[in-house]
Motif scaffolding. Sequence first.
Motif, mmCIF file in Angstrom:
data_model
loop_
_atom_site.group_PDB
_atom_site.id
_atom_site.type_symbol
_atom_site.label_atom_id
_atom_site.label_comp_id
_atom_site.label_asym_id
_atom_site.label_seq_id
_atom_site.Cartn_x
_atom_site.Cartn_y
_atom_site.Cartn_z
ATOM 1 N N GLN A 8 91.097 37.477 46.293
ATOM 2 C CA GLN A 8 91.698 37.642 44.477
ATOM 3 C C GLN A 8 91.949 38.911 44.635
ATOM 4 O OE1 GLN A 8 91.753 34.985 42.316
ATOM 5 N NE2 GLN A 8 93.191 36.489 41.458
ATOM 6 N N ARG A 9 92.955 39.282 43.820
ATOM 7 C CA ARG A 9 93.485 40.438 43.360
ATOM 8 C C ARG A 9 92.935 40.659 42.097
ATOM 9 N NH1 ARG A 9 98.556 42.515 41.314
ATOM 10 N NH2 ARG A 9 98.825 44.546 41.793
ATOM 11 N N PHE A 10 92.592 42.028 41.680
ATOM 12 C CA PHE A 10 92.194 42.339 40.388
ATOM 13 C C PHE A 10 93.008 43.376 39.672
ATOM 14 C CE2 PHE A 10 88.658 40.017 42.345
ATOM 15 C CZ PHE A 10 88.135 39.210 41.187
ATOM 16 N N ARG A 11 93.198 43.545 38.413
ATOM 17 C CA ARG A 11 93.767 44.630 37.526
ATOM 18 C C ARG A 11 93.018 44.546 36.143
ATOM 19 N NH1 ARG A 11 94.597 46.501 41.294
ATOM 20 N NH2 ARG A 11 96.488 47.321 42.348
ATOM 21 N N ARG A 17 97.843 38.350 39.666
ATOM 22 C CA ARG A 17 98.657 37.573 40.704
ATOM 23 C C ARG A 17 99.059 38.032 42.119
ATOM 24 N NH1 ARG A 17 100.938 33.124 38.419
ATOM 25 N NH2 ARG A 17 102.860 33.180 40.074
ATOM 26 N N VAL A 18 98.985 37.280 42.736
ATOM 27 C CA VAL A 18 99.108 37.779 44.385
ATOM 28 C C VAL A 18 100.699 37.616 44.618
ATOM 29 C CG1 VAL A 18 98.677 37.279 46.749
ATOM 30 C CG2 VAL A 18 96.801 36.984 45.191
ATOM 31 N N ASP A 19 101.226 38.598 45.440
ATOM 32 C CA ASP A 19 102.791 38.531 45.661
ATOM 33 C C ASP A 19 102.978 37.205 46.710
ATOM 34 O OD1 ASP A 19 105.178 38.914 46.798
ATOM 35 O OD2 ASP A 19 105.265 41.012 47.200
ATOM 36 N N GLY A 20 103.470 36.166 45.946
ATOM 37 C CA GLY A 20 103.556 35.041 46.931
ATOM 38 C C GLY A 20 104.393 34.958 47.949
ATOM 39 N N ARG A 54 97.824 30.070 46.335
ATOM 40 C CA ARG A 54 98.890 30.845 46.504
ATOM 41 C C ARG A 54 98.700 32.219 45.604
ATOM 42 N NH1 ARG A 54 101.954 28.669 50.404
ATOM 43 N NH2 ARG A 54 102.328 26.613 50.450
ATOM 44 N N THR A 55 99.420 32.146 44.428
ATOM 45 C CA THR A 55 99.577 33.341 43.555
ATOM 46 C C THR A 55 98.517 33.832 42.767
ATOM 47 O OG1 THR A 55 100.970 32.195 42.008
ATOM 48 C CG2 THR A 55 102.117 33.244 43.522
ATOM 49 N N LEU A 75 95.410 40.449 55.254
ATOM 50 C CA LEU A 75 95.894 40.014 54.073
ATOM 51 C C LEU A 75 95.438 40.800 52.882
ATOM 52 C CD1 LEU A 75 95.662 36.254 54.389
ATOM 53 C CD2 LEU A 75 97.763 37.785 54.439
ATOM 54 N N ALA A 76 94.001 41.312 52.815
ATOM 55 C CA ALA A 76 93.397 41.936 51.879
ATOM 56 C C ALA A 76 94.062 43.444 51.656
ATOM 57 C CB ALA A 76 91.936 42.071 52.044
ATOM 58 N N HIS A 77 94.430 44.208 52.816
ATOM 59 C CA HIS A 77 94.934 45.319 52.675
ATOM 60 C C HIS A 77 96.556 45.225 52.149
ATOM 61 C CE1 HIS A 77 92.298 48.167 54.748
ATOM 62 N NE2 HIS A 77 91.658 47.070 55.528
ATOM 63 N N GLU A 78 97.075 44.513 52.768
ATOM 64 C CA GLU A 78 98.596 44.244 52.499
ATOM 65 C C GLU A 78 98.657 43.898 51.046
ATOM 66 O OE1 GLU A 78 101.323 44.588 54.314
ATOM 67 O OE2 GLU A 78 100.186 45.253 56.185
ATOM 68 N N LEU A 79 97.880 42.981 50.394
ATOM 69 C CA LEU A 79 98.338 42.462 49.273
ATOM 70 C C LEU A 79 97.240 42.793 48.057
ATOM 71 C CD1 LEU A 79 98.886 38.912 50.425
ATOM 72 C CD2 LEU A 79 100.614 40.030 49.755
ATOM 73 N N ASP A 80 96.360 43.847 48.501
ATOM 74 C CA ASP A 80 95.501 44.415 47.502
ATOM 75 C C ASP A 80 94.491 43.439 46.906
ATOM 76 O OD1 ASP A 80 94.144 46.535 46.322
ATOM 77 O OD2 ASP A 80 95.390 46.298 44.441
ATOM 78 N N LEU A 81 93.738 42.891 48.035
ATOM 79 C CA LEU A 81 92.911 41.444 47.818
ATOM 80 C C LEU A 81 91.665 41.997 47.939
ATOM 81 C CD1 LEU A 81 94.802 38.553 49.389
ATOM 82 C CD2 LEU A 81 94.853 39.134 46.781
#
Length: 125
Positions: A8-11, A17-20, A54-55, A75-81
């Motif tokens: 999961q991405r957090f802000r 949202r994740v960059d689908g 997905r997103t 995936l975690a590195h690239e998508l900030d997950l």
Amino acid sequence: MGYSVFLQRFRGGDAARVDGARLWELLQPCVYEKNEDSVRIRTPDGGEADIHGRTEGLMVTRFSAGEVTDLLVRLAHELDLVIMPQDLPALLVRESQRRHLPEDLAGDALVIETGADLTEALPLA
């Protein structure tokens, strides 16, 4: 193979949202079966995983160590997950992610760097 993790991405303490499009770009080379809301991947070392979502975030099930865990960390590195195992602390791929986690996850979160680190943190055996 029966273990599940969530990515999961957090802000600002909330899910983000994740960059689908980028997610698909990273997963597509390994996809060998695609359903409406999930894909089954196979990595060159023969490892497999089911990836759902997905997103809004991902749930990864029925996965093995090796190149699959390498891919999850990528995936975690690239998508900030953030990787969230069942009944274990959240796993960050960089310390800067901690400030975006909900308070109840931030304190115990651990930082990992590689798929081997992820494998070591999870009860996959």
